[in-house]
Design a protein around this motif. Structure first.
Motif, PDB file in Angstrom:
ATOM      1  N   PHE A   1       0.889  -1.164   0.000  1.00  0.00           N
ATOM      2  CA  PHE A   1       0.000   0.000   0.000  1.00  0.00           C
ATOM      3  C   PHE A   1       0.928   1.215   0.000  1.00  0.00           C
ATOM      4  N   LEU A   2       0.874   2.003  -1.073  1.00  0.00           N
ATOM      5  CA  LEU A   2       1.810   3.137  -1.189  1.00  0.00           C
ATOM      6  C   LEU A   2       1.071   4.432  -1.479  1.00  0.00           C
ATOM      7  N   HIS A   3       1.693   5.527  -1.061  1.00  0.00           N
ATOM      8  CA  HIS A   3       1.180   6.844  -1.419  1.00  0.00           C
ATOM      9  C   HIS A   3       1.742   7.217  -2.786  1.00  0.00           C
ATOM     10  N   GLN A   4       1.097   8.188  -3.407  1.00  0.00           N
ATOM     11  CA  GLN A   4       1.533   8.650  -4.734  1.00  0.00           C
ATOM     12  C   GLN A   4       3.043   8.919  -4.767  1.00  0.00           C
ATOM     13  N   ALA A   5       3.543   9.670  -3.766  1.00  0.00           N
ATOM     14  CA  ALA A   5       4.968  10.039  -3.762  1.00  0.00           C
ATOM     15  C   ALA A   5       5.852   8.819  -3.563  1.00  0.00           C
ATOM     16  N   ASP A   6       5.419   7.877  -2.711  1.00  0.00           N
ATOM     17  CA  ASP A   6       6.220   6.665  -2.443  1.00  0.00           C
ATOM     18  C   ASP A   6       6.365   5.848  -3.726  1.00  0.00           C
ATOM     19  N   TRP A   7       5.227   5.708  -4.388  1.00  0.00           N
ATOM     20  CA  TRP A   7       5.188   4.835  -5.568  1.00  0.00           C
ATOM     21  C   TRP A   7       6.038   5.418  -6.698  1.00  0.00           C
ATOM     22  N   LEU A   8       5.932   6.733  -6.885  1.00  0.00           N
ATOM     23  CA  LEU A   8       6.716   7.368  -7.951  1.00  0.00           C
ATOM     24  C   LEU A   8       8.208   7.318  -7.619  1.00  0.00           C
ATOM     25  N   ALA A   9       8.570   7.571  -6.359  1.00  0.00           N
ATOM     26  CA  ALA A   9       9.983   7.532  -5.976  1.00  0.00           C
ATOM     27  C   ALA A   9      10.554   6.132  -6.190  1.00  0.00           C
ATOM     28  N   ALA A  10       9.726   5.105  -5.911  1.00  0.00           N
ATOM     29  CA  ALA A  10      10.213   3.733  -6.070  1.00  0.00           C
ATOM     30  C   ALA A  10      10.502   3.406  -7.537  1.00  0.00           C
ATOM     31  N   HIS A  11       9.869   4.126  -8.467  1.00  0.00           N
ATOM     32  CA  HIS A  11      10.234   3.941  -9.874  1.00  0.00           C
ATOM     33  C   HIS A  11      11.658   4.410 -10.122  1.00  0.00           C
ATOM     34  N   LEU A  12      12.180   5.254  -9.238  1.00  0.00           N
ATOM     35  CA  LEU A  12      13.552   5.733  -9.412  1.00  0.00           C
ATOM     36  C   LEU A  12      14.550   4.883  -8.625  1.00  0.00           C
ATOM     37  N   HIS A  13      14.193   4.457  -7.379  1.00  0.00           N
ATOM     38  CA  HIS A  13      15.183   3.714  -6.578  1.00  0.00           C
ATOM     39  C   HIS A  13      14.960   2.203  -6.574  1.00  0.00           C
ATOM     40  N   GLY A  14      13.757   1.774  -6.980  1.00  0.00           N
ATOM     41  CA  GLY A  14      13.546   0.343  -7.211  1.00  0.00           C
ATOM     42  C   GLY A  14      13.187  -0.489  -5.983  1.00  0.00           C
ATOM     43  N   HIS A  15      13.107   0.130  -4.778  1.00  0.00           N
ATOM     44  CA  HIS A  15      12.745  -0.659  -3.592  1.00  0.00           C
ATOM     45  C   HIS A  15      11.283  -0.377  -3.265  1.00  0.00           C
ATOM     46  N   TRP A  16      10.400  -1.298  -3.603  1.00  0.00           N
ATOM     47  CA  TRP A  16       8.984  -1.066  -3.352  1.00  0.00           C
ATOM     48  C   TRP A  16       8.705  -1.213  -1.867  1.00  0.00           C
ATOM     49  N   GLY A  17       7.712  -0.467  -1.393  1.00  0.00           N
ATOM     50  CA  GLY A  17       7.322  -0.674   0.005  1.00  0.00           C
ATOM     51  C   GLY A  17       7.959   0.297   0.977  1.00  0.00           C
ATOM     52  N   ARG A  18       8.408   1.477   0.516  1.00  0.00           N
ATOM     53  CA  ARG A  18       8.973   2.464   1.431  1.00  0.00           C
ATOM     54  C   ARG A  18       8.158   3.745   1.401  1.00  0.00           C
ATOM     55  N   SER A  19       7.963   4.319   2.569  1.00  0.00           N
ATOM     56  CA  SER A  19       7.218   5.570   2.652  1.00  0.00           C
ATOM     57  C   SER A  19       7.927   6.515   3.609  1.00  0.00           C
ATOM     58  N   ASP A  20       7.393   7.718   3.751  1.00  0.00           N
ATOM     59  CA  ASP A  20       7.924   8.687   4.702  1.00  0.00           C
ATOM     60  C   ASP A  20       6.828   9.026   5.698  1.00  0.00           C
ATOM     61  N   TYR A  21       7.212   9.555   6.865  1.00  0.00           N
ATOM     62  CA  TYR A  21       6.175   9.730   7.894  1.00  0.00           C
ATOM     63  C   TYR A  21       5.293  10.968   7.723  1.00  0.00           C
ATOM     64  N   HIS A  22       5.549  11.786   6.735  1.00  0.00           N
ATOM     65  CA  HIS A  22       4.562  12.832   6.433  1.00  0.00           C
ATOM     66  C   HIS A  22       3.401  12.214   5.654  1.00  0.00           C
ATOM     67  N   ASN A  23       3.749  11.432   4.636  1.00  0.00           N
ATOM     68  CA  ASN A  23       2.689  10.765   3.881  1.00  0.00           C
ATOM     69  C   ASN A  23       1.947   9.745   4.747  1.00  0.00           C
ATOM     70  N   ALA A  24       2.694   9.091   5.668  1.00  0.00           N
ATOM     71  CA  ALA A  24       2.089   8.000   6.449  1.00  0.00           C
ATOM     72  C   ALA A  24       1.277   8.497   7.644  1.00  0.00           C
TER      73      ALA A  24
END
Ligand code: ADP
Length: 435
Positions: free
Chosen positions: A141-164
């Protein structure tokens, strides 16, 4: 030279800026989201590509850091490889009463997860409504920013605590709280939760695939991002405890950097964590939307020039576009107070602006009364920031000097976050290298 890119994904389009370490702007590009019947995830991904490709190849290949901000509570479910298994739910999608009641029965009173549009309510909704086949495929389950960033770094499943935050993540304890884990254990969806880290910390090195595809330096790092409204706060120049930003857009929103955390769901007040500080915010329903009911922007500009802002208005208005207010007064029935109406439109406008300045001042008073650090500087953003008469009126009512925001561009705030994250990553690498 250090080059950092900040990307802002809003509701109608996306922006990218590149800044150097002295915070000089090198590049600014924008794409509008076209109205199509494609799913939003496709639109966002195309925008990401279009933005990066608009950056001069010479700059792109020298980027040191990238961060992305998104619209809060805009989320999707994806599989192990980042492929969406659902269409995204947007910030304002309301998932109905059943899931809100589930959250309300276990979440603490002040929790930002307790709203009809929160990320957590959306996660529960998918847990209850997706087919077994899709639930089986879903992994994150990802936020818009998490999902887009993962297209750049390749590790799915990471978020930040502002979005979370609206997912129910506990930014004080830096963990998912027990009530949340137990709720998802019984309702399903616990296995989808992303790992959460501080905004501005390292997500990872850009992947080889993204480096090749977008022409980004192999050494570029991707930094955990934030939400659009926090990014706009960071762009303003506010940085020390007591720095505040008032946004005079369609509504009136205040944000204050405080040593102390303040939460009060009665007034819709909650705090985002910013390092060791707290960003305390509240939103009134007053604001430019009321002005639009009576004046065009041209009329606002010309009539405002005729206001004698040193002479207080005798009118005692509480301008609202419709009944109901949350902050600084919590009263869903509160009626707009807009009479008597003088014949002279300039006097009427001054009454409206004074009314809003009083509400803004009451807003800061409310935050201080609840324990927030008192404001020492108030930056201003939004359409109303261009109005010098309003600024002078506000100055009469507010407890601290009113300043113009350096910028209100969320992409700039996110580029600053990327620069900060890059400096921190370099410092950490230097310490590790010396031991
Ligand atoms: P939002 O992004 O919330 O829609 P903006 O920051 O774009 O809002 O600001 C738009 C609002 O600013 C409008 O509601 C309009 O009434 C108000 N506005 C525009 N020009 C002026 C002005 N000169 N003085 C005061 N308010 C203004």
């Amino acid at each position: 030279m250090v080059y950092a890119a900040g990307l802002d994904f809003g509701t109608s389009g996306a922006r990218l800026v590149v800044m150097d370490e002295a915070q000089r702007l090198l590049t600014e590009v924008r794409v509008e989201f076209a109205e199509t019947d494609r799913s939003w995830d496709v639109t966002w991904l195309q925008a990401l590509e279009a933005l990066l490709r608009q950056v001069e190849p010479g700059v792109r290949s020298q980027l040191d850091a990238i961060a992305i901000n998104g619209t809060s509570a805009t989320v999707l479910l994806c599989d192990d490889h980042g492929q969406p298994v659902t269409a995204p739910l947007l910030y304002n999608d309301d998932c109905g009463q059943a899931c809100i009641s589930q959250v309300a029965s276990v979440a603490p009173a002040g929790s930002p997860a307790r709203s009809a549009t929160s990320s957590l309510v959306k996660l529960l909704w998918w847990g209850a409504h997706l087919s077994a086949e899709r639930q089986g495929r879903a992994r994150y389950f990802l936020h818009q920013a998490d999902w887009l960033a993962a297209h750049l770094h390749g590790h799915w499943g990471r978020s930040d605590y502002h979005n979370a935050l609206k997912l129910g993540y506990d930014v004080g304890g830096l963990a998912y709280p027990d009530w949340l884990l137990q709720l998802l254990e019984s309702e399903g969806g616990r296995q989808w939760l992303p790992q959460v880290q501080a905004p501005g910390t390292l997500f990872g090195l850009v992947s080889t695939a993204a480096s090749d595809r977008y022409g980004i330096s192999r050494d570029c790092i991707v930094i955990a991002g934030t939400t659009d409204s926090i990014a706009a706060f960071l762009a303003s120049g506010a940085q020390a405890p007591g720095d505040a930003v008032t946004s005079l857009g369609s509504t009136l929103v205040i944000k204050l950097l405080s040593h102390t955390r303040v939460e009060d769901s009665r007034y819709g007040i909650y705090s985002h964590r910013l390092g060791d500080l707290w960003l305390v915010g509240g939103a009134s329903n007053t604001g430019g939307a009321v002005l639009r009911q009576y004046f065009t922007d041209e009329e606002l500009a010309s009539l405002s020039q005729q206001i004698d802002s040193d002479r207080p208005s005798p009118l005692d208005y509480y301008p609202l576009p419709r009944p109901g207010e949350r902050f600084p007064i919590n009263d869903p029935q509160l009626l707009p107070r807009l009479s008597p109406r003088p014949a002279d439109p300039t006097d009427f406008l001054q009454g409206l602006l004074e009314g809003m300045a009083r509400i803004e001042a009451q807003g800061y008073e409310r935050l201080i009364a609840l324990g927030a650090t008192p404001p020492t500087r108030i930056f201003t953003a939004g359409g109303g920031a261009q109005n010098p008469a309003w600024t002078q009126i506000r100055q009469r009512w507010l407890p601290a000097p009113v300043m113009t925001a350096g910028s209100t561009e969320a992409a700039i705030g996110t580029a600053k976050l990327a620069l900060q994250g890059y400096a921190q990553a370099q410092a950490t690498a230097a310490i590790e290298g010396s031991t």
